[in-house]
Design an enzyme around this catalytic site. Structure first.
Site, mmCIF file in Angstrom:
data_model
loop_
_atom_site.group_PDB
_atom_site.id
_atom_site.type_symbol
_atom_site.label_atom_id
_atom_site.label_comp_id
_atom_site.label_asym_id
_atom_site.label_seq_id
_atom_site.Cartn_x
_atom_site.Cartn_y
_atom_site.Cartn_z
ATOM 1 N N CYS A 1 0.547 2.444 6.924
ATOM 2 C CA CYS A 1 0.510 1.069 6.683
ATOM 3 C C CYS A 1 0.890 0.555 5.515
ATOM 4 C CB CYS A 1 -0.069 1.164 7.665
ATOM 5 S SG CYS A 1 -1.547 0.596 7.709
ATOM 6 N N CYS B 1 0.753 -1.370 0.138
ATOM 7 C CA CYS B 1 0.081 -0.008 0.173
ATOM 8 C C CYS B 1 0.490 1.649 -0.211
ATOM 9 C CB CYS B 1 -0.937 -0.340 1.427
ATOM 10 S SG CYS B 1 -2.047 -1.519 1.396
#
Length: 457
Positions: free
Chosen positions: A438, A118
């Site tokens: 994250c 991500c």
């Protein structure tokens, strides 16, 4: 737009004057000033909707073309192009190159694709910063794309081996023998993994465990998710999401805005069942980010080059860190670990930050990080710190919505976060912004933290 920095005043387009308190400069002697010139993105759409018949490079090309249109950048003025993506389309494995050629950039401009879950577009941006800081480039386009409407689905391994052997078979007998070895079970497809390879656990399951470990209730998660959607709707209605470009989808309508922003009610959200840990989990579809299609792009330059070309940079990109930790029990705690590191590198404290933009994978993940950052015990036990990190004030936190509401195309979110920080700093009269995200694998970047400043060094 005019910028007055001598006495700390700024004149912004609304013709109102915002007073910013004087803060330290982050400029370093002998180090190039690197700036964000512009950032754009396609509307982020729920997968399986208007973009369903496209390919990833179509979205990436649209973002690049939007960046060219918005900046008036000559197509041969860029030194390098870097794109991030997570689930790659096998036909366009280097989607950066294919999108760049499709957008009309010079074929003399090198391009490569990176993947880091991500934070793939974060990695694209920091790679661009590194190239400029090293003197290799003066202008780099970075971006990201994700297309969840059509992900690669493979044959089973046994079927793949059989098909490869068939390709090598030289006689009819060999071919018939191989065909005869195929069993019904061989036809079962392999879907892209949604679980961590190292732990075999889905991120949603990990988020549910994390929320439980920090005592984050279902109510707290639903309230935060509703906050995200409500703030995103207000930002959209107030035309604050200026990075979104219109995109004419071939054979379909022009798309102007994100379609996942849907403010609901606590009562409606409470009706949903747990999505991962059943029946007692707290993570649901309503307090999780949804599968999203979209692309983003930013133009990063040395300040000298940007000013020479007549651009007014949106922000300085000052510092960043990447950290990693245990992917089993601390998969989503990256912001807690990385925020103090990047602040200490810059000589700043949490109170110096005017704008916070954190990636919202799950409401439970955000709330768990906020509780970890506010815990002396966690800091002492797990981080080797004497005292807690400190929590971002909610009046500065994700005020234009976040991934829960705007959507989360895995490879594209990082650029959205950085561009939003720049726009919010300008709108709110701030000086420093902090980005955190994250990612899978227990990587933090999993969190990348980027400090941006809108004042001259």
């Amino acid at each position: 737009t005019c910028w007055w920095n001598v006495n700390g005043w700024k004149l912004i387009p609304q013709l109102t004057i915002v007073r910013t308190k004087s803060k330290k400069t982050l400029a370093r002697p002998g180090v190039k000033n690197i700036v964000l010139v512009e950032g754009v993105r396609t509307p982020f759409l729920m997968s399986g909707t208007t973009y369903a018949d496209l390919m990833p490079h179509d979205l990436a090309r649209a973002a690049l073309q939007g960046l060219l249109h918005k900046t008036g950048l000559p197509k041969d003025a860029v030194d390098y192009i870097i794109y991030g993506t997570v689930i790659q389309e096998v036909k366009t494995s280097n989607v950066a190159r294919e999108a760049a050629l499709g957008a009309g950039f010079s074929d003399k401009i090198p391009a490569h694709t990176v993947t880091m879950a991500c934070i793939s577009s974060n990695q694209a941006m920091t790679s661009a910063v590194g190239l400029i800081a090293a003197g290799q480039c003066d202008a780099v386009v970075a971006g990201g794309v994700e297309f969840m409407s059509d992900v690669p689905i493979r044959h089973s391994r046994k079927m793949r081996k059989t098909m490869l052997s068939l390709n090598k078979a030289k006689t009819l007998g060999q071919r018939l023998s191989l065909i005869g070895s195929i069993r019904l079970a061989h036809l079962s497809p392999e879907l892209p993994a949604v679980a961590e390879f190292s732990t075999a656990e889905t991120m949603g399951h990990s988020a549910d465990r994390l929320a439980a470990a920090f005592g984050v209730s279902r109510l707290e998660q639903d309230e935060f998710a509703l906050r995200s959607h409500s703030l995103a709707k207000k930002a959209q209605d107030d035309s604050l999401l200026q990075d979104v470009i219109a995109f004419k989808v071939p054979g379909r309508d022009i798309v102007f805005k994100d379609n996942g922003i849907r403010p609901s009610s606590m009562q409606q959200m409470a009706k949903l069942k747990p999505a991962f840990i059943k029946p007692h989990g707290t993570v649901t579809a309503a307090n999780s980010s949804f599968l999203t299609d979209g692309a983003s792009a930013v133009l990063i330059m040395s300040e000298e080059k940007a000013l020479a070309m007549g651009y007014k940079p949106k922000a300085y990109l000052r510092d960043f860190v990447y950290v990693s930790q245990d992917p089993k029990d601390q998969l989503l705690l990256g912001p807690t670990y990385a925020s103090p590191k990047v602040l200490e590198r810059a000589g700043l404290s949490m109170s110096d930050i005017d704008v916070f933009e954190f990636h919202e994978a799950f409401a439970g993940q955000i709330m768990a990080n906020l509780k970890a950052m506010d815990s002396d015990w966690f800091a002492q036990t797990y981080m080797g710190r004497k005292s807690k990190v400190g929590t971002p004030p909610m009046e500065k936190f994700n005020l234009w919505g976040g991934s829960l509401s705007l959507g989360h195309p895995f490879g594209a979110t990082g650029c959205r976060l950085v561009t939003t920080v720049a726009h919010r700093l300008k709108k709110e009269g701030g000086q420093y912004g902090l980005v955190a995200a994250c990612a899978a694998g227990g990587q933090v970047n999993q969190l990348i933290s980027v400090l941006t400043s809108t004042t001259l060094p």
